[in-house]
Design a protein around this motif. Structure first.
Motif, mmCIF file in Angstrom:
data_model
loop_
_atom_site.group_PDB
_atom_site.id
_atom_site.type_symbol
_atom_site.label_atom_id
_atom_site.label_comp_id
_atom_site.label_asym_id
_atom_site.label_seq_id
_atom_site.Cartn_x
_atom_site.Cartn_y
_atom_site.Cartn_z
ATOM 1 N N LEU A 1 0.822 -1.205 0.000
ATOM 2 C CA LEU A 1 0.000 0.000 0.000
ATOM 3 C C LEU A 1 0.860 1.259 0.000
ATOM 4 C CD1 LEU A 1 -2.910 1.080 0.159
ATOM 5 C CD2 LEU A 1 -2.637 1.100 2.639
ATOM 6 N N ALA A 2 1.925 1.266 0.779
ATOM 7 C CA ALA A 2 2.823 2.419 0.804
ATOM 8 C C ALA A 2 3.504 2.609 -0.550
ATOM 9 C CB ALA A 2 3.858 2.246 1.904
ATOM 10 N N CYS A 3 3.914 1.523 -1.182
ATOM 11 C CA CYS A 3 4.535 1.624 -2.510
ATOM 12 C C CYS A 3 3.545 2.130 -3.547
ATOM 13 C CB CYS A 3 5.095 0.273 -2.933
ATOM 14 S SG CYS A 3 6.560 -0.217 -2.029
ATOM 15 N N LEU A 4 2.313 1.662 -3.495
ATOM 16 C CA LEU A 4 1.313 2.118 -4.454
ATOM 17 C C LEU A 4 1.005 3.595 -4.271
ATOM 18 C CD1 LEU A 4 -1.248 -0.819 -4.647
ATOM 19 C CD2 LEU A 4 0.224 0.049 -6.446
ATOM 20 N N ILE A 5 0.902 4.050 -3.037
ATOM 21 C CA ILE A 5 0.648 5.468 -2.785
ATOM 22 C C ILE A 5 1.794 6.313 -3.304
ATOM 23 C CG2 ILE A 5 0.476 7.192 -0.936
ATOM 24 C CD1 ILE A 5 -1.235 5.182 0.581
ATOM 25 N N TYR A 6 3.021 5.864 -3.093
ATOM 26 C CA TYR A 6 4.176 6.619 -3.584
ATOM 27 C C TYR A 6 4.206 6.663 -5.106
ATOM 28 C CZ TYR A 6 8.938 7.979 -4.569
ATOM 29 O OH TYR A 6 10.027 8.617 -5.070
ATOM 30 N N ILE A 7 3.966 5.535 -5.751
ATOM 31 C CA ILE A 7 4.012 5.487 -7.213
ATOM 32 C C ILE A 7 2.906 6.349 -7.816
ATOM 33 C CG2 ILE A 7 3.630 3.958 -9.186
ATOM 34 C CD1 ILE A 7 5.180 1.826 -7.628
ATOM 35 N N PHE A 8 1.702 6.272 -7.252
ATOM 36 C CA PHE A 8 0.616 7.085 -7.777
ATOM 37 C C PHE A 8 0.878 8.568 -7.572
ATOM 38 C CE2 PHE A 8 -1.853 3.352 -8.441
ATOM 39 C CZ PHE A 8 -2.827 3.727 -9.337
ATOM 40 N N SER A 9 1.379 8.964 -6.404
ATOM 41 C CA SER A 9 1.576 10.387 -6.143
ATOM 42 C C SER A 9 2.768 10.946 -6.900
ATOM 43 C CB SER A 9 1.768 10.628 -4.648
ATOM 44 O OG SER A 9 2.969 10.029 -4.214
ATOM 45 N N LYS A 10 3.736 10.110 -7.219
ATOM 46 C CA LYS A 10 4.947 10.600 -7.888
ATOM 47 C C LYS A 10 4.830 10.556 -9.405
ATOM 48 C CE LYS A 10 9.201 11.950 -7.236
ATOM 49 N NZ LYS A 10 9.489 13.218 -6.620
ATOM 50 N N TYR A 11 4.179 9.539 -9.969
ATOM 51 C CA TYR A 11 4.214 9.335 -11.410
ATOM 52 C C TYR A 11 2.844 9.414 -12.075
ATOM 53 C CZ TYR A 11 8.864 7.650 -10.288
ATOM 54 O OH TYR A 11 10.136 7.555 -9.818
ATOM 55 N N VAL A 12 1.830 8.798 -11.514
ATOM 56 C CA VAL A 12 0.562 8.658 -12.227
ATOM 57 C C VAL A 12 -0.274 9.926 -12.135
ATOM 58 C CG1 VAL A 12 -1.571 7.330 -12.343
ATOM 59 C CG2 VAL A 12 0.591 6.174 -11.902
ATOM 60 N N LEU A 13 -0.460 10.465 -10.943
ATOM 61 C CA LEU A 13 -1.349 11.604 -10.784
ATOM 62 C C LEU A 13 -0.841 12.886 -11.429
ATOM 63 C CD1 LEU A 13 -2.669 10.959 -7.194
ATOM 64 C CD2 LEU A 13 -3.840 10.644 -9.343
ATOM 65 N N PRO A 14 0.456 13.229 -11.376
ATOM 66 C CA PRO A 14 0.892 14.436 -12.093
ATOM 67 C C PRO A 14 0.690 14.344 -13.603
ATOM 68 C CG PRO A 14 2.501 13.871 -10.456
ATOM 69 C CD PRO A 14 1.515 12.747 -10.500
ATOM 70 N N LEU A 15 0.856 13.164 -14.179
ATOM 71 C CA LEU A 15 0.597 13.022 -15.610
ATOM 72 C C LEU A 15 -0.875 13.208 -15.920
ATOM 73 C CD1 LEU A 15 2.881 10.013 -16.552
ATOM 74 C CD2 LEU A 15 3.210 12.418 -17.082
ATOM 75 N N ASN A 16 -1.741 12.756 -15.025
ATOM 76 C CA ASN A 16 -3.171 12.922 -15.219
ATOM 77 C C ASN A 16 -3.555 14.397 -15.148
ATOM 78 O OD1 ASN A 16 -5.796 12.348 -15.614
ATOM 79 N ND2 ASN A 16 -6.122 11.245 -13.711
ATOM 80 N N ILE A 17 -2.990 15.130 -14.200
ATOM 81 C CA ILE A 17 -3.272 16.563 -14.082
ATOM 82 C C ILE A 17 -2.739 17.306 -15.303
ATOM 83 C CG2 ILE A 17 -2.721 18.628 -12.743
ATOM 84 C CD1 ILE A 17 -2.792 16.850 -10.257
ATOM 85 N N PHE A 18 -1.556 16.937 -15.759
ATOM 86 C CA PHE A 18 -0.971 17.552 -16.951
ATOM 87 C C PHE A 18 -1.845 17.293 -18.178
ATOM 88 C CE2 PHE A 18 2.265 17.410 -20.408
ATOM 89 C CZ PHE A 18 2.576 18.763 -20.381
ATOM 90 N N GLN A 19 -2.375 16.080 -18.291
ATOM 91 C CA GLN A 19 -3.251 15.743 -19.407
ATOM 92 C C GLN A 19 -4.546 16.555 -19.354
ATOM 93 O OE1 GLN A 19 -4.652 11.726 -19.330
ATOM 94 N NE2 GLN A 19 -5.048 11.676 -21.517
#
Length: 52
Positions: free
Chosen positions: A20-38
């Motif tokens: 869970l900690a790894c998933l939160i880190y990966i989503f907050s670092k890589y996935v969500l900023p790309l979504n906001i940029f899109q």
């Protein structure tokens, strides 16, 4: 062996917490900023297409 059951649950709990900690880190670092940029790119494209 019933004496190993608590260790099994502690191992399962610690592994799930680590995942869970790894998933939160990966989503907050890589996935969500790309979504906001899109989303901002889509907003600018729609604004530019509405002006013409």
């Amino acid at each position: 062996m019933p004496q190993l059951i608590p260790f099994y649950f502690v191992n399962q709990f610690s592994f799930s917490f680590l995942v869970l900690a790894c998933l939160i880190y990966i989503f907050s670092k890589y996935v969500l900023p790309l979504n906001i940029f899109q989303q901002t790119i889509r907003m600018y494209i729609t604004k530019l297409s509405n002006k013409s």
